[in-house]
Design a protein around this motif. Sequence first.
Motif, PDB file in Angstrom:
ATOM      1  N   PHE A 114      35.615  34.888  29.181  1.00 17.18           N
ATOM      2  CA  PHE A 114      34.778  35.934  29.770  1.00 17.18           C
ATOM      3  C   PHE A 114      34.555  35.640  31.252  1.00 17.18           C
ATOM      4  N   ALA A 115      34.448  36.701  32.022  1.00 14.41           N
ATOM      5  CA  ALA A 115      34.102  36.586  33.440  1.00 14.41           C
ATOM      6  C   ALA A 115      33.660  37.948  33.928  1.00 14.41           C
ATOM      7  N   ALA A 116      32.824  37.930  34.958  1.00  8.36           N
ATOM      8  CA  ALA A 116      32.385  39.176  35.581  1.00  8.36           C
ATOM      9  C   ALA A 116      33.266  39.463  36.788  1.00  8.36           C
ATOM     10  N   ASP A 117      33.615  40.749  36.980  1.00  5.69           N
ATOM     11  CA  ASP A 117      34.430  41.100  38.134  1.00  5.69           C
ATOM     12  C   ASP A 117      33.562  41.213  39.378  1.00  5.69           C
ATOM     13  N   ALA A 118      34.139  41.665  40.475  1.00  9.71           N
ATOM     14  CA  ALA A 118      33.422  41.724  41.753  1.00  9.71           C
ATOM     15  C   ALA A 118      32.205  42.628  41.694  1.00  9.71           C
ATOM     16  N   LYS A 119      32.214  43.611  40.776  1.00 11.81           N
ATOM     17  CA  LYS A 119      31.080  44.523  40.636  1.00 11.81           C
ATOM     18  C   LYS A 119      30.051  44.018  39.623  1.00 11.81           C
ATOM     19  N   GLY A 120      30.313  42.846  39.047  1.00  7.84           N
ATOM     20  CA  GLY A 120      29.393  42.304  38.059  1.00  7.84           C
ATOM     21  C   GLY A 120      29.645  42.795  36.648  1.00  7.84           C
ATOM     22  N   THR A 121      30.739  43.535  36.445  1.00  8.51           N
ATOM     23  CA  THR A 121      31.068  44.032  35.111  1.00  8.51           C
ATOM     24  C   THR A 121      31.775  42.951  34.313  1.00  8.51           C
TER      25      THR A 121
END
Length: 477
Positions: free
Chosen positions: A76-83
């Motif tokens: 899991f990881a969040a993208d640049a927008k925090g999604t």
Amino acid sequence: MSPDPCRAGLAAAGSDGPLPLSAAQQEVWFAHQLDAGGAFHNCGGHIEFHGRLEEAHLAEAVRRAVGETDALRVRFAADAKGTPRQWPADVDAPLRVRDFGDENEPRRAAEEWVRADLGTPVDLEKGELFTHTLLRLAPDHFLFHLRYHHIVLDGYGQVLHWRRLAQIYAALTEGVTVSPTSAGTLRDLLAEEAEYRASAALESDRAHWLSSVGDWPDRISLSHRGVGTSRPAERFPASVPVGRINETAAKYWVPWSVVVLASTAAYLHRITRREDIVIGLPVRARTTRTALTTPGMLANVLPLRLSVRSDMPFRDLVRQVSAQVSEVLAHQRFRGEDLQRELRRTGAAQEPPGVVVNVLPFDGRIAFGALKGTLHQLSSGPVRDLSIQFLGDAEGAGLRLSFDPNPDLHDAAAVAAHRDQLASFLSSLVRADEQAPVGKIEILASSEQSLTASANRPPPGDRRVLPSNATYFAKDA
């Protein structure tokens, strides 16, 4: 409605890109960010074995089962927008082994280790999201422990995983070919959810749930901690047996799950003096073959709303519960979190139900080939206030009851008293005439008064003015 992030995420991912999270996973992801301890969403249980265990075959079964289960093999990881996003990855899945044979009380030492292990902080982006550990108590006595984060599996998914492990182990020990898995992929699960969330079925489910939010009752809780209480309650307590509920269910021509739900509602009515009762009902939110055969995180909790009066026959309450549960199951894919947001938006309810009743129609028996095991379920999700769990086979035989409380909200002595008193109340229901009013069914008189008073008074120092029939509830941590 706004575009569904799961559907949009699948379209953007293509055939091999990062996948979106299911709606259930998204809720866990954001809740985990607020969990300072990092262990609130840890789940798990263990299978107890007596007999000869082939450890090498068990280790191979773990490796194969994890290798074919997308839900476990993710990062899991969040993208640049925090999604948040997830994607399949190569995940190491060793069978760890710990030996407690030299301890004075091997079983107790192993169980203490298990409880401590469930308190292990988890980093969703870098940490281990699940572990398999074999605890040796004696040469012919073992506990096979699985810990997992709720973002990868729900309780139903856990049982699917146990059964696949058993199937592979049996084939290995018998020297036969392991049958192919019948499960789908994580992408299959997400595609089905995205299809539902863009369909008329979701709008129909939404209309059903929102039709009843205008006069939502106050939240019920059995929580009461204050000056002079004993130590905080512990999570994962022992269960107690409940007898002959299957006979009562047969008398009313309903599943035993309906009887225990009706009994719990009647008990809450007796303790709180409230007539409008709402309890949380965990549901699988799985209605397709793919969902029913594929491990993952889809679980949902929806409100079960009941009207309980002291003068109503228990038989009538059973019929009401049966009808209301059918309605919940018919609309079980609509997310409870979405409904709760609507309740908060309209001011109908600020908090989800304080008491959740989890009915598990599984007796815990599971065979790894010739080796017979018993599953001891410890947790299938976080507890905001109080989870009451009933575990028994399809017929209700061997039924057991446990209370899993949030330790910050509950006192150990009060939880134990409520658990024992509910078990006694269930036994009284078995003996009661079907025309007996709910208010006349025997309950432990010695503790009813003190527990009732505890459930209806605010803790010392609380200056809020409550209506005479209101039940105090603590704010969730």
